[in-house]
Design a protein around this motif. Structure first.
Motif, short mmCIF file in Angstrom:
data_model
loop_
_atom_site.label_atom_id
_atom_site.label_comp_id
_atom_site.label_asym_id
_atom_site.label_seq_id
_atom_site.Cartn_x
_atom_site.Cartn_y
_atom_site.Cartn_z
N ARG A 1 -8.06 -12.94 -0.44
CA ARG A 1 -8.70 -11.62 -0.43
C ARG A 1 -9.23 -11.28 0.96
O ARG A 1 -9.11 -10.15 1.43
N GLU A 2 -9.83 -12.27 1.63
CA GLU A 2 -10.36 -12.04 2.97
C GLU A 2 -9.22 -11.76 3.96
O GLU A 2 -9.34 -10.90 4.83
N THR A 3 -8.11 -12.48 3.80
CA THR A 3 -6.95 -12.22 4.66
C THR A 3 -6.43 -10.80 4.46
O THR A 3 -6.11 -10.10 5.43
N GLN A 4 -6.35 -10.36 3.22
CA GLN A 4 -5.90 -9.00 2.93
C GLN A 4 -6.84 -7.96 3.54
O GLN A 4 -6.40 -6.94 4.07
N ARG A 5 -8.15 -8.22 3.46
CA ARG A 5 -9.12 -7.29 4.03
C ARG A 5 -8.93 -7.15 5.54
O ARG A 5 -8.97 -6.05 6.10
N ARG A 6 -8.71 -8.28 6.19
CA ARG A 6 -8.52 -8.24 7.64
C ARG A 6 -7.20 -7.57 8.02
O ARG A 6 -7.13 -6.87 9.03
N MET A 7 -6.18 -7.78 7.23
CA MET A 7 -4.91 -7.10 7.49
C MET A 7 -5.06 -5.59 7.32
O MET A 7 -4.48 -4.80 8.07
N LEU A 8 -5.83 -5.18 6.32
CA LEU A 8 -6.09 -3.74 6.13
C LEU A 8 -6.85 -3.17 7.32
O LEU A 8 -6.57 -2.04 7.76
N LEU A 9 -7.81 -3.92 7.84
CA LEU A 9 -8.54 -3.46 9.02
C LEU A 9 -7.61 -3.34 10.23
O LEU A 9 -7.72 -2.39 11.01
N LEU A 10 -6.69 -4.29 10.39
CA LEU A 10 -5.72 -4.19 11.48
C LEU A 10 -4.87 -2.94 11.33
O LEU A 10 -4.58 -2.24 12.31
N GLY A 11 -4.48 -2.64 10.08
CA GLY A 11 -3.72 -1.41 9.84
C GLY A 11 -4.53 -0.17 10.16
O GLY A 11 -4.01 0.79 10.74
N ALA A 12 -5.82 -0.19 9.82
CA ALA A 12 -6.69 0.95 10.13
C ALA A 12 -6.84 1.13 11.64
O ALA A 12 -6.81 2.26 12.16
N PHE A 13 -6.99 0.02 12.36
CA PHE A 13 -7.10 0.10 13.83
C PHE A 13 -5.80 0.63 14.43
O PHE A 13 -5.82 1.39 15.41
N ALA A 14 -4.66 0.22 13.85
CA ALA A 14 -3.37 0.72 14.35
C ALA A 14 -3.25 2.22 14.14
O ALA A 14 -2.78 2.95 15.03
#
Length: 328
Positions: free
Chosen positions: A4-17
Motif C-alpha cells: 500500500r505504501e509503495t502504491q501511495r508513493r507511485m501515485l505521488l510520482l504520477g502526480a508530480f509528473a
C-alpha cells in the motif's frame, strides 16, 4: 515496505509528473504573446508555421527545457547533500557549493570570455573544492548539522568575496555576469540545453544507482559500516555527483538558490526518506517548481522580466527560516 505504501508513493510520482507537464505547457504557452494549445501541439509535431511557431521553437521551448533540467539538477543535488551530510538544511546554494561553482564560472566569464565551453567543467571543480572544504571544516568526531551550516556560511562568504574582487578587477565586463549572479534564465537557448543535458542524464543515473547507499547512510555510520558500506568513499563519490549536478545547473542559470533546499524537503514530507522514490520525486517536483517560477517571473510584471532567482529567494528564505527554527 508495504504494498500500500509503495502504491501511495507511485501515485505521488504520477502526480508530480502531471504537475511537471502542466508547468511545461504553461511555460511555453504564456508570455507577451499567448500561443493557443492547438498551435503548440501542431508546432511540436512539425505541422505548424508562422510567428507563433518561431517563438515557440526558438525562444520558449529551449528556455523551458533549460528550466526543467536546472530544476532536476538542483533538486537532486540538494537531496543527495541532505543525505550524506545528515542535514535537512543542506543545499548547494546555502552551504557554499554553488558559490564554489560560481567563483569558477565568473572567473571564466570575466578572465577567459572566449572560452565559454570551460564554464561547466571548471565550475564542477570549483563546486567539488568547496564541498570538500566544507566537509573538512565541519568534521570533528563526526558530522553535525550546525557545524555544516556554519562552515558553509564561512566558505560561501569567502568565495563571495572572491567573486566581488573579480568583478571589481574586470568592471568593464561585469554586465554579463550580473544576471548570472542573481540566477536567471533569460535568453537561454538550444546551446544551453545541449550544455546541461548530458550532465543531467549522467547525474540522474548516478544518483539513482546510489540511492541504496544513501538509504543505508541514514542508519548511521556504525550501522552502515556493519552492513559493509564504505562510508567515507560513499560520501566522497556522492558529493562528487551532487557537485556535478549543481555545477552544471550553475553554469547555465547562475547562482539560483533555494531549489535544492525546498524541493527535496517537500518531497520527503510527502514521500518519506526512501531515496529510491525520493530522488525521482524530487527531480519531477524540481522541474515543476522552476518552470512555474520562471513563468511567473516572465509574466507577472510584464513588460519587465524578473530573474527567476528573485522569485526563488522570496519563496525560499521563509522556508529556510521555518526549517531552521524546527530543526535547531
Amino acid at each position: 515496505m508495504s504494498r500500500r505504501e509503495t502504491q501511495r508513493r507511485m501515485l505521488l510520482l504520477g502526480a508530480f509528473a502531471l504537475l511537471s507537464c502542466a508547468g511545461f505547457v504553461l511555460s511555453i504557452a504564456k508570455g507577451s504573446v499567448e500561443i493557443p494549445l492547438e498551435e503548440i501541439w501542431q508546432a511540436l509535431l512539425g505541422a505548424g508555421g508562422g510567428m507563433h511557431e518561431q517563438i515557440l521553437m526558438n525562444i520558449r521551448l529551449p528556455r523551458t527545457i533549460v528550466a526543467a533540467l536546472v530544476g532536476i539538477n538542483l533538486s537532486l543535488s540538494g537531496a543527495i547533500l541532505q543525505a550524506i551530510m545528515k542535514n535537512p538544511l543542506a543545499d548547494p546554494h546555502i552551504i557554499g557549493i554553488s558559490s564554489g561553482a560560481g567563483l569558477a564560472g565568473i572567473f571564466v566569464m570575466l578572465v577567459l570570455p572566449e572560452q565559454g565551453w570551460l564554464i561547466t567543467p571548471v565550475a564542477f571543480f570549483g563546486a567539488m573544492a568547496a564541498a570538500l572544504c566544507i566537509y573538512i571544516l565541519a568534521w570533528k568526531n563526526g558530522i553535525r548539522p550546525i557545524r555544516i551550516i556554519l562552515a558553509g556560511v564561512a566558505v560561501s562568504a569567502f568565495l563571495g568575496a572572491g567573486i566581488s574582487a573579480l568583478m571589481i578587477f574586470y568592471s568593464d565586463r561585469v554586465h554579463s555576469a550580473l544576471m548570472w549572479m542573481v540566477g536567471g534564465l533569460s535568453a537561454r537557448s538550444w546551446p544551453h540545453a545541449e550544455i546541461i543535458y548530458p550532465y543531467t542524464v549522467a547525474g540522474f543515473l548516478l544518483a539513482v544507482f546510489g540511492a541504496r547507499h544513501l538509504n543505508i547512510l541514514q542508519l548511521g555510520d556504525e550501522m552502515a559500516k556493519g552492513l559493509g558500506l564504505r562510508v567515507e568513499l560513499t560520501r566522497l563519490s556522492m558529493t562528487a555527483v551532487a557537485a556535478l549536478l549543481a555545477a552544471s545547473a550553475v553554469s547555465v542559470s547562475g547562482l539560483l538558490g533555494f531549489v535544492g533546499l525546498m524541493v527535496p524537503h517537500a518531497a520527503r514530507l510527502m514521500m518519506g526518506s526512501d531515496y529510491r522514490f525520493l530522488l525521482p520525486g524530487a527531480a519531477l517536483l524540481g522541474m515543476a517548481v522552476v518552470m512555474f517560477s520562471d513563468t511567473f517571473a516572465r509574466t507577472a510584471f510584464a513588460p519587465v522580466e524578473l530573474p527567476v532567482g528573485i522569485i526563488m529567494a522570496v519563496l525560499g528564505a521563509p522556508f529556510f527560516l521555518f526549517l531552521l527554527r524546527r530543526e535547531l
